[in-house]
Design a protein around this motif. Sequence first.
Motif, PDB file in Angstrom:
ATOM      1  N   SER A  81      74.941 -70.224  37.145  1.00 15.64           N
ATOM      2  CA  SER A  81      73.517 -69.975  37.748  1.00 15.64           C
ATOM      3  C   SER A  81      72.467 -69.877  36.913  1.00 15.64           C
ATOM      4  CB  SER A  81      73.222 -68.145  38.577  1.00 15.64           C
ATOM      5  OG  SER A  81      72.301 -68.373  39.319  1.00 15.64           O
ATOM      6  N   LEU A  82      71.074 -70.945  37.213  1.00 12.34           N
ATOM      7  CA  LEU A  82      69.839 -70.833  36.398  1.00 12.34           C
ATOM      8  C   LEU A  82      68.723 -70.377  36.879  1.00 12.34           C
ATOM      9  CD1 LEU A  82      71.428 -73.634  34.258  1.00 12.34           C
ATOM     10  CD2 LEU A  82      70.690 -71.700  33.452  1.00 12.34           C
ATOM     11  N   ARG A  83      69.205 -70.064  38.271  1.00  9.73           N
ATOM     12  CA  ARG A  83      68.145 -69.618  39.075  1.00  9.73           C
ATOM     13  C   ARG A  83      67.081 -68.863  37.939  1.00  9.73           C
ATOM     14  NH1 ARG A  83      68.366 -64.895  42.081  1.00  9.73           N
ATOM     15  NH2 ARG A  83      70.424 -64.777  41.251  1.00  9.73           N
ATOM     16  N   ASP A  84      65.824 -69.224  38.102  1.00  8.55           N
ATOM     17  CA  ASP A  84      64.447 -68.757  38.515  1.00  8.55           C
ATOM     18  C   ASP A  84      64.125 -68.705  36.814  1.00  8.55           C
ATOM     19  OD1 ASP A  84      63.369 -68.265  40.883  1.00  8.55           O
ATOM     20  OD2 ASP A  84      64.352 -66.371  40.798  1.00  8.55           O
ATOM     21  N   ALA A  85      65.455 -69.145  35.616  1.00 12.04           N
ATOM     22  CA  ALA A  85      65.337 -69.615  34.509  1.00 12.04           C
ATOM     23  C   ALA A  85      63.920 -71.074  33.732  1.00 12.04           C
ATOM     24  CB  ALA A  85      67.005 -69.955  33.858  1.00 12.04           C
ATOM     25  N   ASP A  86      64.046 -69.826  32.649  1.00 13.39           N
ATOM     26  CA  ASP A  86      62.959 -70.684  31.503  1.00 13.39           C
ATOM     27  C   ASP A  86      63.650 -71.711  31.099  1.00 13.39           C
ATOM     28  OD1 ASP A  86      60.222 -72.253  30.854  1.00 13.39           O
ATOM     29  OD2 ASP A  86      59.766 -70.225  29.905  1.00 13.39           O
ATOM     30  N   LEU A  87      63.787 -73.260  31.705  1.00 11.89           N
ATOM     31  CA  LEU A  87      64.513 -74.659  31.002  1.00 11.89           C
ATOM     32  C   LEU A  87      63.073 -75.395  30.386  1.00 11.89           C
ATOM     33  CD1 LEU A  87      67.563 -74.360  33.319  1.00 11.89           C
ATOM     34  CD2 LEU A  87      67.823 -74.299  30.904  1.00 11.89           C
ATOM     35  N   SER A  88      62.371 -75.118  30.200  1.00 10.44           N
ATOM     36  CA  SER A  88      61.239 -75.631  29.815  1.00 10.44           C
ATOM     37  C   SER A  88      61.484 -76.780  28.144  1.00 10.44           C
ATOM     38  CB  SER A  88      59.641 -75.639  29.935  1.00 10.44           C
ATOM     39  OG  SER A  88      60.123 -74.041  28.948  1.00 10.44           O
ATOM     40  N   ASP A  89      61.217 -77.993  28.533  1.00  8.66           N
ATOM     41  CA  ASP A  89      61.354 -78.520  27.331  1.00  8.66           C
ATOM     42  C   ASP A  89      63.160 -78.633  26.461  1.00  8.66           C
ATOM     43  OD1 ASP A  89      58.987 -79.607  27.126  1.00  8.66           O
ATOM     44  OD2 ASP A  89      57.899 -77.477  26.737  1.00  8.66           O
ATOM     45  N   THR A  90      63.548 -78.098  27.398  1.00  7.24           N
ATOM     46  CA  THR A  90      65.222 -78.385  27.495  1.00  7.24           C
ATOM     47  C   THR A  90      66.545 -79.283  27.323  1.00  7.24           C
ATOM     48  OG1 THR A  90      65.628 -75.927  28.103  1.00  7.24           O
ATOM     49  CG2 THR A  90      67.756 -77.022  28.081  1.00  7.24           C
ATOM     50  N   ASN A  91      66.985 -79.129  26.292  1.00  7.65           N
ATOM     51  CA  ASN A  91      67.784 -80.936  26.573  1.00  7.65           C
ATOM     52  C   ASN A  91      69.500 -80.649  26.879  1.00  7.65           C
ATOM     53  OD1 ASN A  91      68.614 -83.671  26.179  1.00  7.65           O
ATOM     54  ND2 ASN A  91      68.869 -83.242  23.993  1.00  7.65           N
ATOM     55  N   LEU A  92      69.199 -81.334  28.471  1.00 13.20           N
ATOM     56  CA  LEU A  92      70.312 -81.216  28.866  1.00 13.20           C
ATOM     57  C   LEU A  92      70.605 -82.788  29.326  1.00 13.20           C
ATOM     58  CD1 LEU A  92      68.996 -78.356  31.563  1.00 13.20           C
ATOM     59  CD2 LEU A  92      71.159 -78.320  30.383  1.00 13.20           C
ATOM     60  N   SER A  93      70.504 -83.682  27.999  1.00 15.79           N
ATOM     61  CA  SER A  93      71.126 -84.384  28.458  1.00 15.79           C
ATOM     62  C   SER A  93      72.422 -85.208  28.900  1.00 15.79           C
ATOM     63  CB  SER A  93      71.085 -85.654  27.539  1.00 15.79           C
ATOM     64  OG  SER A  93      71.578 -85.342  26.039  1.00 15.79           O
ATOM     65  N   GLY A  94      73.991 -85.499  29.303  1.00 15.12           N
ATOM     66  CA  GLY A  94      75.188 -85.344  29.204  1.00 15.12           C
ATOM     67  C   GLY A  94      75.639 -84.814  29.813  1.00 15.12           C
TER      68      GLY A  94
END
Length: 554
Positions: A186-199
Amino acid sequence: MTSSDSDNPTDEADIKPGADLSGMNFTDTDLSGVDLYNSDLSDARLLNADLSGANLTNANLAGADLSAASLSEATLSGANISDANLTGTDLSSADLTDTDLSSAYLLDADLTGASLSGACVTDAQLADAQFEYTIPHDEDVSPRDIIPQAVLSGADLSTADLSGADLSNSALTHADLSNASLRNASLRDADLSDTNLSGASLRDVDFSGADLSGVDLTLASAIDADFSGADLTNADLSNADLFDPRLTDVSGADLTNTDLRMANLSNTSLIQADLSDSDLSSTDLTDADLRDANLAGANLTDADLSSGSRPLTKTDLSGADLTGATLTQANLTGASVSDADITDAQLTDARFEYTIPQDEAILPHNIIPQTILSGGNLSDAYLREADLADARLSNASLQGADLIRANLSGANLSSADLSNANLNQADFSGSSLTDADFTHTDLIDADLSEANLSRANLSNADLNRTNLSDVDLSDASLKKADLSQTNLSGANLTDADLPGTNLSNADLSGASLNKTDLSDIDFTNTTVWISSGGKKCIASKQLLAEKGAIVDMK
């Protein structure tokens, strides 16, 4: 210091900053509040130990066994905890800034309110780790007692296993989660700005309301993920897989200027999503729901927006904003674009028609319906050579559109606005064009044979060399239209309005001119058949002959 281990040779004097405690056994030991700054605890046994509030800044805990230990509110900034066993460890509100947690085991660990800014969690196992504080329903908790969410900004979590982790409301800005496993997290309402989730593996992840602006999701697998209400502005989802038979939910998401090249968005719910200026080239959007979505300025070159292989589903673009969008070579077969705004859109070589393969036996109920553009705004759209056969375009606005050599045979364009459009060599044969507006339209060399143009407005239209054989023009307005060299054989012109019309060299053989006002018309070299009998016919013959028509009595 207290310990239940009588064989522990360490006394309290040895517990100090810089101490060498490597390999020592501190199982069940109370070390709360101790100062072990820069100490060596590598490979130490700290099972169920109490290190709450301890100072372990820059300490070496590599390979240590800290399972079920308490490190709540401990300071571990800069510490080396690589390869350590932290299964079930309490790290709530701990300071793990710049900590090395690579290859550590954090299964079922409690990281509620912990700060992991700049931490390295490469290859760490964090399945079912807890990061969120929840207020118990039976407790009276004041706001100042609420523990803040986890801070993982800038953390290196590449290839980490965070399956099932609760990271709701957490700060993960600039974190590296490349190739990490976040299944069911659960990443609800999380701040993932500019995060690397590649792959990354993101199946069943809850991203609802999360800030994913600038996030890198290239090659990520987000099957059945929930992106509803998420902000994906400037995100990169190129080659990402969001396919799910039950619909991945991206409804209302902000995908402004997002890179979605070659992404799999088939069956995805994008209702009211903002995709303006996004790159959707070569993207799979088959059976996607794009109702009321904003696609203004989006690049949909070679995108697949068709209704796919399932007859009961279709890509729904009804009410969508496609102003200025590029749909070059896009596949819109069977798509519903009713009430969409496609002003200034580029639709060069776009495909709209479903063709039954010659080598397939397809039952009638398996045939995918034709494109629905009813009420759509295609003003100034570039549809040159587009295949819109049997399309539903009633009440659509095609004002100023470029439809040169387009195929609109059998289409429904009743009450459509085609004024000032370029329809040179277009095929409208058998189409329904009742009440359509063709004022100032270029229809040179177009084919409108057997079309229904009753009550249509063709004033000032250029119909030079147009095929209007067997067409229904009853009650139509053709004021000042150029019908020179036009084939009107068998046409129905009953009650048609023709003042100022140029019919020179036209073929009206077999046409019905009943109740038609023939005054102020140029019939030079026009071929007309008139049924014999009656003064009215004779008068018509004389009038036509006077105007230069070639009259043949039948």
